[in-house]
Design an enzyme around this catalytic site. Sequence first.
Site, PDB file in Angstrom:
ATOM      1  N   LYS A 196      20.342 -31.154  56.016  1.00 27.13           N
ATOM      2  CA  LYS A 196      19.264 -32.020  56.487  1.00 27.13           C
ATOM      3  C   LYS A 196      18.885 -31.686  57.922  1.00 27.13           C
ATOM      4  CE  LYS A 196      19.145 -36.377  55.380  1.00 27.13           C
ATOM      5  NZ  LYS A 196      19.477 -37.817  55.192  1.00 27.13           N
ATOM      6  N   HIS A 251      27.010 -34.058  59.492  1.00 24.55           N
ATOM      7  CA  HIS A 251      26.371 -35.253  60.036  1.00 24.55           C
ATOM      8  C   HIS A 251      26.005 -35.055  61.503  1.00 24.55           C
ATOM      9  CE1 HIS A 251      28.408 -37.994  56.824  1.00 24.55           C
ATOM     10  NE2 HIS A 251      27.253 -37.538  56.415  1.00 24.55           N
ATOM     11  N   ARG A 279      25.744 -31.939  49.321  1.00 30.02           N
ATOM     12  CA  ARG A 279      24.692 -32.708  48.665  1.00 30.02           C
ATOM     13  C   ARG A 279      24.272 -31.971  47.396  1.00 30.02           C
ATOM     14  NH1 ARG A 279      23.557 -32.279  54.172  1.00 30.02           N
ATOM     15  NH2 ARG A 279      23.547 -34.259  55.318  1.00 30.02           N
ATOM     16  N   TYR A 295      30.466 -43.239  55.847  1.00 28.78           N
ATOM     17  CA  TYR A 295      30.879 -42.553  54.622  1.00 28.78           C
ATOM     18  C   TYR A 295      32.337 -42.855  54.291  1.00 28.78           C
ATOM     19  CZ  TYR A 295      26.848 -39.607  53.578  1.00 28.78           C
ATOM     20  OH  TYR A 295      25.626 -39.146  53.198  1.00 28.78           O
ATOM     21  N   ARG A 300      30.430 -36.987  47.429  1.00 30.84           N
ATOM     22  CA  ARG A 300      30.399 -36.569  48.837  1.00 30.84           C
ATOM     23  C   ARG A 300      31.162 -37.587  49.692  1.00 30.84           C
ATOM     24  NH1 ARG A 300      27.473 -33.655  52.780  1.00 30.84           N
ATOM     25  NH2 ARG A 300      26.446 -34.910  54.381  1.00 30.84           N
ATOM     26  N   HIS A 333      26.230 -38.353  45.182  1.00 35.16           N
ATOM     27  CA  HIS A 333      26.501 -38.648  46.590  1.00 35.16           C
ATOM     28  C   HIS A 333      27.808 -39.416  46.755  1.00 35.16           C
ATOM     29  CE1 HIS A 333      24.321 -37.814  50.304  1.00 35.16           C
ATOM     30  NE2 HIS A 333      24.879 -38.894  50.812  1.00 35.16           N
TER      31      HIS A 333
END
Length: 307
Positions: free
Chosen positions: A181, A277, A154, A286, A254, A251
């Site tokens: 995250k 994730h 990110r 994704y 990514r 993003h």
Amino acid sequence: MNALVLAQKASDWNRLKALVLDSVSSPITRRVYNLGLNEFFEWYGKEPRAGFTKGTVSAWRVALEGRGLGSISINVRITAVRKLAVEAADNGLLAPELAAGITRIKGVKMKGVRIGNWLSVQQAQALLNAPDVTTTKGLRDRAILAVLLGCGLRRSEVAALTFGHIQQRDGRWCIVDLVGKQGRVRTVPMPTWTKVAIDGWTSVGGLTGGPVFRPVNRRDTISGENLSEKVVWQLLRPYAESAGLSGIAPHDLRRSCAKMCRAAGGELEQIQLLLGHASVQTTERYLGTKQDLVHAPNDGIRLRVVV
């Protein structure tokens, strides 16, 4: 006490905002909440309001929709304001019934799944070749693009990357103990070409410790210690345009990393670990995977029926 009084006391708003931000552990969520609350405060102060009420926050949601924001962007801002109402009530700055009304405001209904953009290998290569590597800034920017495309970080993770993260594991270079995250920690294997791009930048800058990526001024010299994630966003645009890829966001690189990994034979679970994730379903989104009815996986089951 309603928001008309609070609006006259910036310290009250800031104190409540601090309580909201302290209630979340993820630095990314904290950043988004901070942005959303600042936008709300600015919008609230532009004209007289009836107070910090359900009607006012509903009007804020309409204003967000009018800006053309996506449902996820709107809903995270509404969530931040709901939390603000709870903290205001808990601190005696908002009547409990007003806070309860605000917390009942529903977010915007999700309409499908946001698709995003994916680059082909050829497009990714064109983007990687776009920076002028005869300059210090070009070397830095190529290294940043290489990390985005090769490691799927990110933009906040790129900005926070330090030399301490880059270590050897199992005979190869990796980004270790990277905090993403929800505070999830992961190790990201680094392709050789990504390490070459990083070395090209750091050797010219004489960098050996601290943050990997630094600001570069107009004289093409390094100036400062910390690179903001906003710079990571801004630097991409001109290179994307020169490569014929207008509208690409960090993003998207990514996402492209994930899809190129899959196309190269990478296992879904390993791609999930690379991206950090929490669920494999997020990784599947994704990848933008579509069902292949021509080369169906169950065609490989070598059973037979005798007739």
